[in-house]
Design a protein around this motif. Structure first.
Motif, PDB file in Angstrom:
ATOM      1  N   SER A  59       0.831  -1.214   0.000  1.00 14.41           N
ATOM      2  CA  SER A  59       0.000   0.000   0.000  1.00 14.41           C
ATOM      3  C   SER A  59       0.862   1.260   0.000  1.00 14.41           C
ATOM      4  N   LYS A  84      -3.793   8.306   3.567  1.00 13.32           N
ATOM      5  CA  LYS A  84      -4.322   6.925   3.605  1.00 13.32           C
ATOM      6  C   LYS A  84      -3.679   6.184   4.771  1.00 13.32           C
ATOM      7  N   HIS A  86      -2.846   3.218   5.844  1.00 17.03           N
ATOM      8  CA  HIS A  86      -1.765   2.225   5.765  1.00 17.03           C
ATOM      9  C   HIS A  86      -0.598   2.704   4.902  1.00 17.03           C
ATOM     10  N   GLY A 133      -7.204   5.993   9.969  1.00 19.90           N
ATOM     11  CA  GLY A 133      -7.118   4.618  10.490  1.00 19.90           C
ATOM     12  C   GLY A 133      -8.375   3.854  10.154  1.00 19.90           C
ATOM     13  N   SER A 134      -9.504   4.417  10.569  1.00 23.57           N
ATOM     14  CA  SER A 134     -10.773   3.848  10.178  1.00 23.57           C
ATOM     15  C   SER A 134     -11.048   4.425   8.789  1.00 23.57           C
ATOM     16  N   VAL A 135     -11.004   3.579   7.766  1.00 17.78           N
ATOM     17  CA  VAL A 135     -11.007   4.126   6.409  1.00 17.78           C
ATOM     18  C   VAL A 135     -12.268   4.958   6.123  1.00 17.78           C
ATOM     19  N   GLY A 171      -7.259   5.503  -0.402  1.00 20.45           N
ATOM     20  CA  GLY A 171      -7.278   4.249  -1.137  1.00 20.45           C
ATOM     21  C   GLY A 171      -8.598   4.133  -1.874  1.00 20.45           C
ATOM     22  N   ASP A 172      -8.586   3.437  -3.016  1.00 16.95           N
ATOM     23  CA  ASP A 172      -9.834   3.351  -3.784  1.00 16.95           C
ATOM     24  C   ASP A 172     -10.921   2.608  -3.011  1.00 16.95           C
ATOM     25  N   ALA A 173     -10.521   1.665  -2.170  1.00 18.53           N
ATOM     26  CA  ALA A 173     -11.549   0.922  -1.421  1.00 18.53           C
ATOM     27  C   ALA A 173     -12.228   1.800  -0.372  1.00 18.53           C
ATOM     28  N   GLU A 177     -16.997   3.099   1.636  1.00 18.84           N
ATOM     29  CA  GLU A 177     -17.574   3.555   2.907  1.00 18.84           C
ATOM     30  C   GLU A 177     -18.663   4.592   2.628  1.00 18.84           C
ATOM     31  N   ASN A 202      -5.507   1.764  -7.316  1.00 16.95           N
ATOM     32  CA  ASN A 202      -4.759   0.538  -7.640  1.00 16.95           C
ATOM     33  C   ASN A 202      -5.697  -0.640  -7.889  1.00 16.95           C
ATOM     34  N   GLN A 204      -7.285  -2.409  -6.062  1.00 18.12           N
ATOM     35  CA  GLN A 204      -7.209  -3.491  -5.086  1.00 18.12           C
ATOM     36  C   GLN A 204      -7.651  -2.978  -3.729  1.00 18.12           C
ATOM     37  N   LYS A 335      -0.635  -1.576  -6.889  1.00 22.05           N
ATOM     38  CA  LYS A 335      -0.386  -1.896  -5.488  1.00 22.05           C
ATOM     39  C   LYS A 335       0.899  -2.718  -5.405  1.00 22.05           C
ATOM     40  N   HIS A 348      -1.928  -7.331   0.145  1.00 19.83           N
ATOM     41  CA  HIS A 348      -2.233  -6.233   1.077  1.00 19.83           C
ATOM     42  C   HIS A 348      -1.348  -6.264   2.326  1.00 19.83           C
TER      43      HIS A 348
HETATM   44  C1  LIG Z   1     -13.516   1.141   8.711  1.00 23.31           C
HETATM   45  C2  LIG Z   1     -12.433   0.177   8.376  1.00 23.31           C
HETATM   46  N1  LIG Z   1     -12.740  -1.049   7.937  1.00 23.31           N
HETATM   47  C3  LIG Z   1     -11.758  -1.935   7.629  1.00 23.31           C
HETATM   48  C4  LIG Z   1     -10.445  -1.609   7.750  1.00 23.31           C
HETATM   49  C5  LIG Z   1      -9.368  -2.632   7.403  1.00 23.31           C
HETATM   50  N2  LIG Z   1      -8.704  -2.215   6.151  1.00 23.31           N
HETATM   51  C6  LIG Z   1      -7.571  -1.525   6.189  1.00 23.31           C
HETATM   52  S1  LIG Z   1      -7.040  -1.125   4.651  1.00 23.31           S
HETATM   53  C7  LIG Z   1      -8.337  -1.912   3.911  1.00 23.31           C
HETATM   54  C8  LIG Z   1      -8.468  -1.950   2.417  1.00 23.31           C
HETATM   55  C9  LIG Z   1      -7.858  -0.790   1.815  1.00 23.31           C
HETATM   56  O1  LIG Z   1      -7.900  -0.789   0.432  1.00 23.31           O
HETATM   57  P1  LIG Z   1      -7.609   0.561  -0.301  1.00 23.31           P
HETATM   58  O2  LIG Z   1      -8.282   1.661   0.403  1.00 23.31           O
HETATM   59  O3  LIG Z   1      -7.922   0.368  -1.735  1.00 23.31           O
HETATM   60  O4  LIG Z   1      -6.049   0.798  -0.080  1.00 23.31           O
HETATM   61  P2  LIG Z   1      -4.808   0.046  -0.728  1.00 23.31           P
HETATM   62  O5  LIG Z   1      -4.292  -0.878   0.334  1.00 23.31           O
HETATM   63  O6  LIG Z   1      -5.287  -0.663  -1.928  1.00 23.31           O
HETATM   64  O7  LIG Z   1      -3.839   1.076  -1.041  1.00 23.31           O
HETATM   65  C10 LIG Z   1      -9.158  -2.464   4.866  1.00 23.31           C
HETATM   66  C11 LIG Z   1     -10.383  -3.230   4.552  1.00 23.31           C
HETATM   67  C12 LIG Z   1     -10.162  -0.296   8.221  1.00 23.31           C
HETATM   68  N3  LIG Z   1      -8.919   0.131   8.408  1.00 23.31           N
HETATM   69  N4  LIG Z   1     -11.161   0.575   8.496  1.00 23.31           N
END
Ligand SMILES: Cc1ncc(C[n+]2csc(CCOP(=O)(O)OP(=O)(O)O)c2C)c(N)n1
Ligand SMILES: [Mg+2]
Length: 802
Positions: A59, A84, A86, A133-135, A171-173, A177, A202, A204, A335, A348
């Motif tokens: 990441s 982001k 992580h 931290g909490s995405v 992050g795209d994921a 949310e 990415n 992912q 990624k 990941h």
């Molecule tokens: C609210 C919440 N749910 C779950 C997580 C666990 N988690 C950390 S990163 C992640 C996925 C991240 O994917 P993305 O945002 O695309 O970042 P990438 O690692 O691909 O750069 C998850 C599910 C979290 N940190 N916060």
């Protein structure tokens, strides 16, 4: 040889931005340091508990180019960034290169006191603007910070601090949310001005590769909501290849390539690209010529030359973006880019092996033992260090600002005739402040998620108007149509009206509550919502508290005392949330005069310098946010004047409504709206236990926190402090009994028995979802006067019962 981070040179903003080759060099350093930091924590540092330490090399790699372009060239000190979560190691690496993070903290990444796993305003030593931290939450904070900046600008309160961009690197994921879209809608309504979101696309998430077409939908949403969308899809090498004969076919192939296949090919490398392209482009000889002209390594480089890793494309995109409106950059990335597991769908939490790391180290030209050296293997390190000291973002030593304290005068008690609820009292207290025309009144900002009127903020809004970047009169008022509410809107309005999403309330309170630190201006934010719906925004409330944002939140109405309103609106567990939420002092007064004391104190408390960080439990916090749990149940109000001692006791969490006799055998302790039930029951119990006392607990939270702090201090020999609750309960006999009662979970007060070892009967609400009148429900849940009486009776020795 371990070297110190680059020495700080004279700070000035250079007119010469760092050039692309220097940025590319720095990008490598950021990626190396982030990767090594995680490796060191997992494989080099002694592991004492056998747990995996973790960290996200893939990441970080994904965002390393974007972060390099931004921090080393594009950003200015006034820009505020949510990173982001992580990508924390990449952030700490950048701060280290800037000389704002220590080597020791990097070595202690994810260890006690070291650089944090996820960037933290309160726990990290370097320059974190927003904790993440909490995405999804850090992302939304930037939109609300932008709104807060607009609010301050409209008042010309931004002092000497220039307007900045509120930037989220996400992050795209994170776009899965829901709170992200809730905030986008709110941002659109308020026309936020200066916000950048850079999406690390990415394709992912944690578990796998995301669906292909989703992103087009996202881009459409951003555009529909007034954002400029800038897609940074291809790097310059690919752009050039597309111009060649056959280039169009190659481009079409990439555009149509499913995400999973692209990821697999990225992981497999040159040979796999060639085989795939030979098969898929068999009918496109010119396109194949482009492919065949390259060796495996060059082909891989070309096919992975996405915009999000191409420094020139990134800088161009950032530097040509429009100003003054929200911009969403979709940066195509890989990624794990440049690392052995790049593109692999399971990367990941993947960590490079020792062998892979060794190879990566030598590929980076870093000698063994020089891993932490900022510019190991680089010619002209001194010159680069000098350039870094002059990078605009690094030009101001102090980006964490301070603001003057606003004086809080004594709040007058509202006129009370007969009965009143705490919610109504709250509205009247605020109305009186609004009328006062003090600086305090000018600095208060209120907000509510579509429950402004029903939480009694109406009178305040009538006087102080609604904030809007453009002025708008209330048409109903203009046409003289009857309405109790006057909803004028304009740049000087002091109420921010939100849609129903409770997450947005807490995120906005978080942003408003950081105005002193982000913009150097003190705001005193007050938010209201229905108490049960605190649960809906709980993660955002936690997020706001974790950043040490300062605000007052009012949960009203609460409990089962909203009776006919029904089960779906009842709150049972919120008193426990109030107790357990760090950074939030929770109060639940019974009477309006207590409330006035608490509100006055709260307006000062939210301005005090905190002592967040290690040692929180020893030294009670000096400042924080405040939660008031109020009710719509009207109560007969006592007529009394508090002395200073009682005022102080109300703030510490409790005072005796009826002081027990020395050696008394019984006390009834209550919180909030059940005060009359407790008093009636006590009246009857006095016949059997004439010395019994009646304890008003205004804050179970502070009472408990004071007790915990005093106990721990004594345990480690730090003085022999006695807490307020210990003093309060001291007159009771050793074998005295306590009955506790509140309109909320009984565990809130049950602990009172542990203070001196008194047997306790704890009454409260444990079940959810019953409608009825207050007598029906109090009886049903056993919190009515008779139940309190019976509980008291049950504690008494048989001979004393009458
Ligand atoms: C609210 C919440 N749910 C779950 C997580 C666990 N988690 C950390 S990163 C992640 C996925 C991240 O994917 P993305 O945002 O695309 O970042 P990438 O690692 O691909 O750069 C998850 C599910 C979290 N940190 N916060
Ligand atoms: Mg992703």
């Amino acid at each position: 040889m371990m070297a110190a981070p680059p020495k700080r040179l004279a700070r000035r903003i250079t007119s010469e931005p760092l050039d692309i080759p220097t940025l590319e060099l720095l990008e490598k350093k950021v990626l190396w340091l982030a990767t090594w930091m995680i490796h060191h924590a997992n494989h080099v540092r002694p592991n004492e508990d056998g747990l995996k330490v973790g960290g996200h090399q893939a990441s970080c790699a994904s965002l390393a180019s974007v972060m390099t372009a931004l921090f080393f060239r594009v950003l200015r000190p006034e820009d505020r960034v949510a990173v982001k979560p992580h990508a924390s190691p990449a952030f700490h690496a950048i701060q280290y290169l800037f000389g704002k993070q220590t080597l020791e903290n990097l070595k202690n990444f994810r260890a006690y006191g070291g650089a944090q796993s996820y960037p933290s305003r309160t726990k990290d030593a370097d320059d974190v603007d927003f904790s993440t931290g909490s995405v999804g939450l850090g992302v939304a904070m930037t939109a609300f910070a932008s709104l807060v900046q607009d609010y301050l600008k409209a008042r010309e309160w931004m002092g000497g601090w220039p307007e900045g961009r509120m930037v989220a690197l996400l992050g795209d994921a994170e776009l899965d949310e829901g709170n992200v879209f809730e905030c986008l809608l709110e941002g659109w309504k308020h026309g936020i001005g200066n916000c950048w979101w850079v999406i690390d696309y990415n394709r992912q998430s944690l578990d796998s590769v995301v669906s292909d077409a989703l992103f087009q939908k996202h881009a459409d949403v951003f555009r529909a909501l007034g954002w400029e969308v800038v897609t940074v899809k291809y790097g310059k090498r690919l752009d050039k290849a597309f111009e060649k004969p056959g280039g169009e076919a190659l481009k079409a192939w990439i555009d149509e390539c499913p995400n999973l296949l692209y990821s697999a090919l990225v992981f497999q490398g040159g040979k796999a690209w060639r085989n795939q392209l030979r098969a898929d482009l068999a009918d496109e000889p010119q396109a194949l010529e482009i492919v065949e002209a390259l060796d495996d390594r060059a082909l891989h480089r070309l096919m992975t030359n996405l915009g999000g890793h191409d420094m020139e494309s990134l800088v161009e995109a950032f530097e040509s973006a429009p100003a003054g409106r929200p911009v969403c950059f979709i940066a195509y990335t890989i990624k794990g880019n440049g690392l052995p597991f790049q593109g692999h769908k399971d990367n990941h939490a993947g960590l490079m092996t020792k062998q892979q790391l060794e190879r990566f180290r030598s590929d980076n030209g870093i000698a063994p033992g020089e891993e932490w050296e900022p510019f190991a293997g680089v010619d002209g390190a001194e010159a680069i260090a000098a350039k870094l000291a002059a990078v605009p973002f690094n030009a101001k030593t102090q980006r964490r600002l301070r603001a003057r304290r606003i004086d809080v005068p004594r709040l007058p008690l509202p006129a009370i005739r007969g009965t009143m609820s705490t919610q109504e009292g709250f509205g009247k207290i605020l109305d009186a402040v609004a009328r006062g025309g003090t600086e305090l009144a000018d600095r208060i900002v209120t907000a509510s998620p579509d429950v402004t009127v029903s939480t009694n903020l109406g009178p305040w809004v009538n006087r102080r108007a609604i904030f809007s970047r453009s002025a708008q009169a209330d048409v109903f008022q203009e046409r003289k149509l009857m309405s109790a509410q006057r909803w004028d809107m304009g740049p000087k309005g002091q109420h921010i009206e939100l849609g129903i999403a409770e997450n947005n309330l807490f995120l906005l309170l978080g942003a408003l509550g950081l105005a002193h630190s982000l913009f150097g201006e003190r705001l005193l934010p007050i938010g209201t919502l229905y108490d049960p719906f605190i649960a809906r925004g709980l993660d955002s409330l936690n997020h706001a508290c974790y950043q040490d944002a300062r605000f007052i939140v009012v949960g009203t109405p609460s409990g089962i005392s909203l009776a006919p309103e029904g089960g779906a609106h009842q709150s049972v567990g919120t008193p426990l949330i109030g107790m357990s939420q760090d950074g939030l002092a929770a109060f639940e007064p019974s009477y309006v005069d207590e409330l006035a004391v608490i509100v006055e104190w709260a307006l000062d408390y939210i301005q005090r310098e905190g002592k967040a960080g290690a040692g929180d439990w020893v030294h009670e916090r000096e400042g924080g946010s405040v939660y008031l749990r109020l009710s719509t149940r009207p109560l007969d109000q006592p007529i009394r004047d508090f002395d200073e001692e009682t005022r102080d006791a109300i703030i510490q969490g409790g005072y005796w409504m009826r002081r027990p006799a020395e050696g008394a055998g019984l006390a009834v302790a209550y919180t909030g709206v059940v005060a009359p039930e407790a008093a009636t029951a006590l009246g009857r119990l006095l016949q059997m236990e004439p010395g019994a006392g009646l304890l008003a607990v205004t804050s179970a939270d502070r009472l408990n926190a004071g007790w915990q702090a005093a106990m721990k201090a004594r345990q480690i020999g730090e003085g022999d402090r006695t807490s307020h609750v210990e003093t309060l309960l001291a007159p009771l006999a050793r074998d005295a009994r306590i009955v506790t009662v509140l309109d909320g979970h009984p565990a809130t007060l049950a602990w009172l028995g542990s203070v001196h070892g008194h047997r306790t009967e704890a009454l409260g609400v444990e079940h959810f979802g019953q409608t009825g009148t207050i007598p029906d429900l109090y009886d049903h849940h056993r919190i009515d006067a008779n139940s309190v009486f019976q509980a008291g009776l049950a504690t008494l020795p048989k001979g004393r019962r009458r």
